[in-house]
Design a protein around this motif. Structure first.
Motif, PDB file in Angstrom:
ATOM      1  N   SER A 176      53.980 -21.040 -13.935  1.00 34.25           N
ATOM      2  CA  SER A 176      54.043 -19.489 -13.621  1.00 34.25           C
ATOM      3  C   SER A 176      55.101 -18.767 -14.455  1.00 34.25           C
ATOM      4  N   ILE A 221      57.925 -17.258 -16.262  1.00 36.34           N
ATOM      5  CA  ILE A 221      58.735 -17.297 -17.121  1.00 36.34           C
ATOM      6  C   ILE A 221      58.664 -18.893 -17.650  1.00 36.34           C
ATOM      7  N   ASP A 255      56.010 -28.646 -11.578  1.00 33.96           N
ATOM      8  CA  ASP A 255      55.931 -27.611 -10.816  1.00 33.96           C
ATOM      9  C   ASP A 255      55.328 -28.160  -9.333  1.00 33.96           C
ATOM     10  N   GLN A 312      53.323 -26.387  -7.971  1.00 37.30           N
ATOM     11  CA  GLN A 312      51.700 -25.702  -8.104  1.00 37.30           C
ATOM     12  C   GLN A 312      51.330 -26.451  -9.110  1.00 37.30           C
ATOM     13  N   LEU A 314      56.341 -31.699  -9.239  1.00 37.40           N
ATOM     14  CA  LEU A 314      57.515 -31.898  -8.799  1.00 37.40           C
ATOM     15  C   LEU A 314      57.940 -30.925  -7.620  1.00 37.40           C
ATOM     16  N   ASP A 315      58.533 -31.225  -6.566  1.00 44.21           N
ATOM     17  CA  ASP A 315      59.261 -30.347  -5.861  1.00 44.21           C
ATOM     18  C   ASP A 315      60.695 -30.376  -6.208  1.00 44.21           C
ATOM     19  N   VAL A 316      61.494 -29.284  -6.761  1.00 45.84           N
ATOM     20  CA  VAL A 316      62.642 -29.515  -7.441  1.00 45.84           C
ATOM     21  C   VAL A 316      63.860 -29.965  -6.136  1.00 45.84           C
ATOM     22  N   ASN A 364      64.315 -24.189 -14.365  1.00 48.57           N
ATOM     23  CA  ASN A 364      63.884 -22.942 -14.190  1.00 48.57           C
ATOM     24  C   ASN A 364      63.239 -22.709 -12.982  1.00 48.57           C
ATOM     25  N   TYR A 369      69.954 -14.599  -2.763  1.00 47.19           N
ATOM     26  CA  TYR A 369      69.475 -15.082  -4.423  1.00 47.19           C
ATOM     27  C   TYR A 369      70.673 -14.685  -5.391  1.00 47.19           C
ATOM     28  N   LYS A 427      72.332 -17.225  -7.722  1.00 48.81           N
ATOM     29  CA  LYS A 427      72.435 -17.224  -9.319  1.00 48.81           C
ATOM     30  C   LYS A 427      73.742 -17.080  -9.655  1.00 48.81           C
ATOM     31  N   GLY A 438      66.714 -10.375 -17.119  1.00 50.25           N
ATOM     32  CA  GLY A 438      66.524  -8.805 -16.451  1.00 50.25           C
ATOM     33  C   GLY A 438      65.412  -8.859 -15.623  1.00 50.25           C
ATOM     34  N   ILE A 475      61.500  -9.178 -15.510  1.00 50.71           N
ATOM     35  CA  ILE A 475      60.408  -9.855 -16.096  1.00 50.71           C
ATOM     36  C   ILE A 475      59.087  -9.635 -15.513  1.00 50.71           C
ATOM     37  N   THR A 493      56.388 -11.026 -13.656  1.00 51.43           N
ATOM     38  CA  THR A 493      55.982 -12.507 -13.165  1.00 51.43           C
ATOM     39  C   THR A 493      55.584 -12.117 -11.638  1.00 51.43           C
TER      40      THR A 493
END
Ligand SMILES: NC(=O)c1ccc[n+]([C@@H]2O[C@H](COP(=O)([O-])OP(=O)(O)OC[C@H]3O[C@@H](n4cnc5c(N)ncnc54)[C@H](O)[C@@H]3O)[C@@H](O)[C@H]2O)c1
Length: 292
Positions: free
Chosen positions: A13, A15, A34, A36, A59-61, A87, A152, A156, A183, A185, A187
């Protein structure tokens, strides 16, 4: 980028997807990893039907062992990993006074532990190859004040911090590292994404959309093209849209001015929430972290 292998988490999804599509156009083979998986398969199929090379992997990170197994498998089958877009990420919005422990853990598990697990999985492979580029997706919220997005922003800032350290360490092994700081985006994350949520009171959906539009969201495809230019230049901090660099510079030169300006924006948001806000809908929280 022709003939290279790119491993992208969150590749189904937004980016991650746009980066995958742009990399495939440039001749790279892309692995879209992902949670999903159905969506990732659709994106991979579309890339292949346009003449590109792509595959989808589940994958679940938050699952460190699964990350290692997948990275090793990708490297074995494709003769290495050239680009790793670390990502996948989620957002939980709201004021910190309204957070419970879950609101912290959900974000830190995906955005910090997930990124760290990605490095644990892929960096040893790149060190052995003595080549490769790790691009960790942070955010301008990892560079600037971000009221209403405390966990968040914390996650980051952590990604920016670990990327700076790793860039210096990894240079000795011929491995490049960049912090990607988008910035705004366009999504699904802008309205919560599939796994994100909001705590406390929030703007009604229409207001939320209007607020996002005022921040001039960039289309993901256009964003990906600019990001790949900066990747090729080995930029340590990839800040796109580029006008956010000016805001970042002003904040570094005049930190109190930055706090004041973002405080003004936050005060306006709070006033709008007071006037028209609703209690957050209590979207079902994602499964707890796996910490394997
Ligand atoms: N869109 C923006 O404005 C913006 C701005 C700054 C930073 N970012 C960052 O960019 C990255 C991508 O976000 P996006 O905007 O494309 O949002 P998105 O919601 O479109 O994509 C995020 C992807 O990550 C996947 N994901 C979430 N949790 C996962 C997990 N545990 N394991 C595997 N995959 C998981 C989702 O399934 C989804 O496909 C995130 O790290 C986000 O924080 C986005």
């Amino acid at each position: 980028m022709k003939g290279k292998t790119a491993f992208i988490t969150g590749g189904a999804s937004g980016i991650g997807r746009a980066l995958g599509e742009a990399l495939a156009v440039r001749g790279a083979t892309v692995i879209l990893a992902d949670r999903q998986i159905e969506l990732a398969r659709e994106v991979a199929a579309a890339i292949c039907s346009n003449g590109g090379r792509a595959e989808a992997r589940e994958l679940d990170v938050r699952d460190a062992s699964a990350f290692v197994a997948l990275a090793n498998d990708v490297a074995a089958r494709h003769g290495g990993i050239d680009y790793f877009f670390n990502n996948a990420g989620i957002g939980v919005g709201g004021e910190m006074a309204d957070y419970d422990r879950d609101a912290w853990d959900e974000v830190l598990d995906v955005n910090v532990r997930g990124v760290a697990y990605g490095i644990q999985a892929v960096y040893p492979i790149m060190r052995r190859q003595r080549r490769g580029h790790i691009i960790n997706t942070a955010s301008v919220a990892g560079l600037l004040p971000a009221p209403g997005l405390g966990s968040y922003a914390a996650s980051k800032h952590a990604v920016v911090g670990l990327s700076k350290a790793l860039r210096i360490e990894a240079a000795a092994f011929g491995v490049r590292v960049s912090a990607l700081c988008p910035g705004v985006i366009r999504t699904p994350i802008l309205t919560g994404g599939v796994f994100g949520r909001h705590v406390g009171r929030q703007l009604v959906e229409e207001q939320l959309r209007e607020t996002m539009e005022r921040m001039r969201p960039m289309e993901a495809a256009e964003f990906a093209v600019e990001v790949l230019e900066d990747v090729e230049r080995d930029e340590p901090y990839i800040v796109v849209p580029r006008w956010w660099r000016a805001i970042w510079l002003v904040d570094r030169l005049f930190p109190r001015l930055g706090l004041w300006a973002f405080g003004r924006v936050h005060a306006k948001t709070l006033a709008a929430i007071d006037a028209h806000g609703v209690e957050a809908s209590g979207r079902e929280a994602p499964a707890p972290g796996v910490h394997a």
